[in-house]
Scaffold this active site. Structure first.
Site, PDB file in Angstrom:
ATOM      1  N   THR A   1       0.819  -1.221   0.000  1.00 45.51           N
ATOM      2  CA  THR A   1       0.000   0.000   0.000  1.00 45.51           C
ATOM      3  C   THR A   1       0.852   1.271   0.000  1.00 45.51           C
ATOM      4  O   THR A   1       1.997   1.255   0.470  1.00 45.51           O
ATOM      5  CB  THR A   1      -0.901  -0.007   1.260  1.00 45.51           C
ATOM      6  N   ASP A   2       0.255   2.361  -0.470  1.00 43.51           N
ATOM      7  CA  ASP A   2       0.949   3.655  -0.405  1.00 43.51           C
ATOM      8  C   ASP A   2       1.000   4.198   1.024  1.00 43.51           C
ATOM      9  O   ASP A   2       1.753   5.126   1.315  1.00 43.51           O
ATOM     10  CB  ASP A   2       0.285   4.676  -1.337  1.00 43.51           C
ATOM     11  N   GLU A   3       0.193   3.619   1.933  1.00 43.34           N
ATOM     12  CA  GLU A   3       0.129   4.162   3.300  1.00 43.34           C
ATOM     13  C   GLU A   3       1.448   4.006   4.054  1.00 43.34           C
ATOM     14  O   GLU A   3       1.650   4.639   5.083  1.00 43.34           O
ATOM     15  CB  GLU A   3      -1.006   3.501   4.091  1.00 43.34           C
TER      16      GLU A   3
ATOM     17  N   TYR B   1      -2.217  -0.466  10.941  1.00 44.69           N
ATOM     18  CA  TYR B   1      -2.299  -1.150   9.644  1.00 44.69           C
ATOM     19  C   TYR B   1      -1.076  -0.832   8.791  1.00 44.69           C
ATOM     20  O   TYR B   1      -0.380  -1.736   8.299  1.00 44.69           O
ATOM     21  CB  TYR B   1      -3.579  -0.728   8.897  1.00 44.69           C
TER      22      TYR B   1
ATOM     23  N   LYS C   1       1.998  -3.229   7.398  1.00 43.98           N
ATOM     24  CA  LYS C   1       2.324  -3.405   5.969  1.00 43.98           C
ATOM     25  C   LYS C   1       3.768  -2.969   5.706  1.00 43.98           C
ATOM     26  O   LYS C   1       4.486  -3.600   4.922  1.00 43.98           O
ATOM     27  CB  LYS C   1       1.362  -2.592   5.085  1.00 43.98           C
TER      28      LYS C   1
HETATM   29  P1  NAD Z   1      -9.602  -7.443   1.913  1.00 43.96           P
HETATM   30  O1  NAD Z   1      -9.639  -7.168   3.367  1.00 43.96           O
HETATM   31  O2  NAD Z   1     -10.815  -7.177   1.095  1.00 43.96           O
HETATM   32  O3  NAD Z   1      -9.211  -8.978   1.665  1.00 43.96           O
HETATM   33  C1  NAD Z   1      -8.222  -9.631   2.391  1.00 43.96           C
HETATM   34  C2  NAD Z   1      -8.370 -11.124   2.153  1.00 43.96           C
HETATM   35  O4  NAD Z   1      -7.328 -11.795   2.885  1.00 43.96           O
HETATM   36  C3  NAD Z   1      -9.702 -11.696   2.645  1.00 43.96           C
HETATM   37  O5  NAD Z   1     -10.247 -12.552   1.666  1.00 43.96           O
HETATM   38  C4  NAD Z   1      -9.327 -12.467   3.897  1.00 43.96           C
HETATM   39  O6  NAD Z   1     -10.174 -13.578   4.142  1.00 43.96           O
HETATM   40  C5  NAD Z   1      -7.904 -12.889   3.590  1.00 43.96           C
HETATM   41  N1  NAD Z   1      -7.112 -13.137   4.797  1.00 43.96           N
HETATM   42  C6  NAD Z   1      -7.014 -12.343   5.893  1.00 43.96           C
HETATM   43  N2  NAD Z   1      -6.209 -12.910   6.814  1.00 43.96           N
HETATM   44  C7  NAD Z   1      -5.782 -14.080   6.280  1.00 43.96           C
HETATM   45  C8  NAD Z   1      -4.909 -15.105   6.725  1.00 43.96           C
HETATM   46  N3  NAD Z   1      -4.322 -15.046   7.938  1.00 43.96           N
HETATM   47  N4  NAD Z   1      -4.672 -16.149   5.924  1.00 43.96           N
HETATM   48  C9  NAD Z   1      -5.259 -16.226   4.701  1.00 43.96           C
HETATM   49  N5  NAD Z   1      -6.101 -15.291   4.218  1.00 43.96           N
HETATM   50  C10 NAD Z   1      -6.351 -14.231   5.009  1.00 43.96           C
HETATM   51  O7  NAD Z   1      -8.346  -6.653   1.380  1.00 43.96           O
HETATM   52  P2  NAD Z   1      -8.119  -5.934  -0.041  1.00 43.96           P
HETATM   53  O8  NAD Z   1      -8.655  -4.558   0.046  1.00 43.96           O
HETATM   54  O9  NAD Z   1      -8.561  -6.828  -1.116  1.00 43.96           O
HETATM   55  O10 NAD Z   1      -6.523  -5.820  -0.035  1.00 43.96           O
HETATM   56  C11 NAD Z   1      -5.712  -6.871  -0.552  1.00 43.96           C
HETATM   57  C12 NAD Z   1      -4.255  -6.478  -0.405  1.00 43.96           C
HETATM   58  O11 NAD Z   1      -4.010  -5.267  -1.106  1.00 43.96           O
HETATM   59  C13 NAD Z   1      -3.831  -6.220   1.043  1.00 43.96           C
HETATM   60  O12 NAD Z   1      -2.542  -6.727   1.212  1.00 43.96           O
HETATM   61  C14 NAD Z   1      -3.841  -4.699   1.164  1.00 43.96           C
HETATM   62  O13 NAD Z   1      -2.903  -4.276   2.132  1.00 43.96           O
HETATM   63  C15 NAD Z   1      -3.419  -4.304  -0.235  1.00 43.96           C
HETATM   64  N6  NAD Z   1      -3.917  -2.993  -0.699  1.00 43.96           N
HETATM   65  C16 NAD Z   1      -5.251  -2.675  -0.609  1.00 43.96           C
HETATM   66  C17 NAD Z   1      -5.688  -1.456  -1.114  1.00 43.96           C
HETATM   67  C18 NAD Z   1      -7.143  -1.076  -1.067  1.00 43.96           C
HETATM   68  O14 NAD Z   1      -7.487   0.058  -1.422  1.00 43.96           O
HETATM   69  N7  NAD Z   1      -8.062  -1.962  -0.689  1.00 43.96           N
HETATM   70  C19 NAD Z   1      -4.773  -0.570  -1.695  1.00 43.96           C
HETATM   71  C20 NAD Z   1      -3.421  -0.930  -1.737  1.00 43.96           C
HETATM   72  C21 NAD Z   1      -3.011  -2.148  -1.249  1.00 43.96           C
HETATM   73  O1  DAU Z   2      -4.164   3.917   0.395  1.00 42.75           O
HETATM   74  C1  DAU Z   2      -4.379   2.539   0.269  1.00 42.75           C
HETATM   75  C2  DAU Z   2      -5.233   2.066   1.420  1.00 42.75           C
HETATM   76  O2  DAU Z   2      -6.556   2.548   1.174  1.00 42.75           O
HETATM   77  C3  DAU Z   2      -5.233   0.555   1.593  1.00 42.75           C
HETATM   78  O3  DAU Z   2      -3.933   0.125   1.919  1.00 42.75           O
HETATM   79  C4  DAU Z   2      -6.222   0.126   2.684  1.00 42.75           C
HETATM   80  O4  DAU Z   2      -6.278  -1.287   2.761  1.00 42.75           O
HETATM   81  C5  DAU Z   2      -7.583   0.677   2.318  1.00 42.75           C
HETATM   82  O5  DAU Z   2      -8.524   0.367   3.330  1.00 42.75           O
HETATM   83  C6  DAU Z   2      -7.524   2.196   2.117  1.00 42.75           C
HETATM   84  O6  DAU Z   2      -7.269   2.873   3.385  1.00 42.75           O
HETATM   85  P1  DAU Z   2      -8.050   4.212   3.769  1.00 42.75           P
HETATM   86  O7  DAU Z   2      -8.031   4.380   5.227  1.00 42.75           O
HETATM   87  O8  DAU Z   2      -7.591   5.353   2.933  1.00 42.75           O
HETATM   88  O9  DAU Z   2      -9.533   3.780   3.231  1.00 42.75           O
HETATM   89  P2  DAU Z   2     -10.983   3.979   3.851  1.00 42.75           P
HETATM   90  O10 DAU Z   2     -11.956   3.598   2.779  1.00 42.75           O
HETATM   91  O11 DAU Z   2     -11.128   3.337   5.176  1.00 42.75           O
HETATM   92  O12 DAU Z   2     -11.071   5.543   4.059  1.00 42.75           O
HETATM   93  C7  DAU Z   2     -10.858   6.438   2.963  1.00 42.75           C
HETATM   94  C8  DAU Z   2     -10.928   7.848   3.514  1.00 42.75           C
HETATM   95  O13 DAU Z   2     -12.279   8.113   3.914  1.00 42.75           O
HETATM   96  C9  DAU Z   2     -10.083   8.052   4.742  1.00 42.75           C
HETATM   97  O14 DAU Z   2      -9.540   9.358   4.711  1.00 42.75           O
HETATM   98  C10 DAU Z   2     -11.069   7.922   5.904  1.00 42.75           C
HETATM   99  C11 DAU Z   2     -12.359   8.441   5.304  1.00 42.75           C
HETATM  100  N1  DAU Z   2     -13.606   7.826   5.826  1.00 42.75           N
HETATM  101  C12 DAU Z   2     -13.671   6.459   5.846  1.00 42.75           C
HETATM  102  C13 DAU Z   2     -14.792   5.835   6.327  1.00 42.75           C
HETATM  103  C14 DAU Z   2     -14.875   4.315   6.382  1.00 42.75           C
HETATM  104  C15 DAU Z   2     -14.657   8.611   6.220  1.00 42.75           C
HETATM  105  O15 DAU Z   2     -14.601   9.857   6.159  1.00 42.75           O
HETATM  106  N2  DAU Z   2     -15.788   7.990   6.667  1.00 42.75           N
HETATM  107  C16 DAU Z   2     -15.891   6.635   6.779  1.00 42.75           C
HETATM  108  O16 DAU Z   2     -16.945   6.134   7.256  1.00 42.75           O
END
Ligand code: NAD
Ligand code: DAU
Length: 361
Positions: free
Chosen positions: A136-138, A162, A166
């Protein structure tokens, strides 16, 4: 040929598996999909693969070394693409333990299993093997308004449990390359949105709450900025890096699309007003400012020039096209969101799927 995916029943992982198996390029390949099916994993995302012999779903934990060793020995994958993680920042604030276990210990376990497996490969199989870590970019922390976007060379400054977990996993991946020569690739991506996004995250939460007439909770002043990328574009970026990325390198993936949270919420409301108008009036009437997230990062932005320069990747969707597709998908799949929220699918899954089997979701 086979690839092993972890977390392939989650949001991005399931999109990746569906796209991979759909592409002509990978017609001869099997996907072994290892997922623990936590609250975020949903086999319903993979329903289109029912009966597909090229998709082997395994319910299991990435911290289970014996299971991973067995899967590697049995399926002999040419690559591991590692998505599995605890992914929600707010949950990490309430309960960081699960994040340390899955994101740090789980990645360590996978790296060790991959090292043993890769170490015993020979010739072409050894040269071709890849461990792709999805991150992630975080990990780069928070930007000020005037700062340039995150480049791969930015220092790591994670601010939430989180992002710290990561960042730790990224460091492990880097060290396993540097010390042991494991052929790794890492991608650091911005905020994804699209189909199968669990409605605890901003965009799907706003869609399902608006449709239910519930408040749309905006944290703090709503002026926090994120870069948004359509999930299918993230998947194509990962495929590009997996196929042609330089070993040991990290690649930032982003949408060139910085937006303030409040603007995202207003765009979602406007699309819903157009596609499913409410008799009660514009959905924006539901916007409610709530207490801010502790330690809330102010701004993320991605400089995605390296992946474009080296691998020719750019996002295919603009935010306008991607968010319309997303809202349309949620309107077309109300049952998915309902079942995800009720948790009923989890009971069904544990009843139906005790262990490993070919996909029948
Ligand atoms: P998600 O939470 O939707 O899915 C995570 C999956 O991992 C789920 O299916 C869960 O069952 C599985 N999992 C969790 N713990 C596990 C374990 N111990 N063993 C096996 N499986 C397990 O997450 P996502 O949003 O699809 O993100 C996927 C990856 O991409 C993550 O590594 C996250 O850090 C990264 N990422 C997400 C975003 C985003 O915006 N969602 C952006 C950048 C990077
Ligand atoms: O940047 C990549 C990341 O983006 C991933 O690594 C994470 O897995 C993914 O969850 C996401 O993290 P964020 O914290 O940015 O996503 P989230 O959707 O939780 O929140 C997006 C923005 O919106 C953040 O600034 C918090 C705000 N927010 C979120 C929720 C759930 C609100 O204002 N209200 C809300 O109810």
């Amino acid at each position: 040929m086979t690839i092993l995916i972890t977390g392939g029943a989650g949001f991005i992982g399931s999109n990746f598996v569906l796209d991979w198996l759909d592409s002509a390029e990978h017609r001869d390949e099997t996907v072994v999909n290892l997922d623990a099916l936590t609250y975020a994993g949903n086999l319903e995302n993979l329903a289109a693969l029912e009966g597909n012999p090229r998709h082997i779903f395994v319910k299991g934990d990435i911290c289970d070394r014996a299971l991973i060793d067995r899967l590697l020995a049995e399926h002999r994958p040419r690559a591991i693409v590692h998505f599995a993680a605890e992914s929600h920042v707010d949950r990490s604030i309430h309960g960081p333990g699960a994040f340390m276990r899955t994101n740090v210990e789980g990645t360590f376990t996978l790296l060790e299993a991959a090292r043993a497996y890769w170490g015993a490969l020979e010739g072409e199989a050894k040269a071709a093997f890849r461990f792709h870590h999805v991150s992630t970019d975080e990990v780069y922390g928070s930007l000020k308004a005037e700062d340039p976007p995150f480049a791969e060379t930015n220092p790591y400054e994670p601010n939430s449990p989180y992002s710290a977990s990561k960042a730790a996993s990224d460091h492990l991946v880097r060290a396993w390359h540097h010390t042991y020569g494991l052929p790794v690739l890492t991608t650091n991506c911005s905020n994804n949105y699209g189909p199968y996004h669990f409605p605890e995250k901003l965009i799907p939460l706003m869609i399902v709450n608006a449709l239910a007439g519930k408040p749309l909770p905006v944290y703090g002043d709503g002026q926090q900025i994120r870069d948004w990328l359509y999930v299918k574009d993230h998947c194509s970026g990962i495929r590009a890096v997996l196929a042609r990325g330089r070993l040991g390198e990290t690649y930032n993936i982003g949408g060139w699309n910085e937006q303030a949270n409040i603007d995202i919420v207003k765009i979602v409301c406007a699309l819903l007003d157009e596609l499913k108008p409410s008799e009660q009036g514009p959905y924006s009437r539901l916007i409610t400012y709530v207490k801010d997230r502790p330690g809330h990062d102010r701004r993320y932005a991605i400089d995605a020039r390296k992946i474009e320069r080296e691998l020719g990747w750019r996002p295919a969707e603009t935010f306008a096209t991607g968010i319309r597709k997303t809202v349309e998908w949620y309107l077309a799949n109300p049952g998915w969101a309902e079942r995800v929220q009720s948790g009923a699918y989890r009971d069904w899954v544990s009843q139906q799927y005790g262990g490993e089997q070919a996909s029948k979701a």
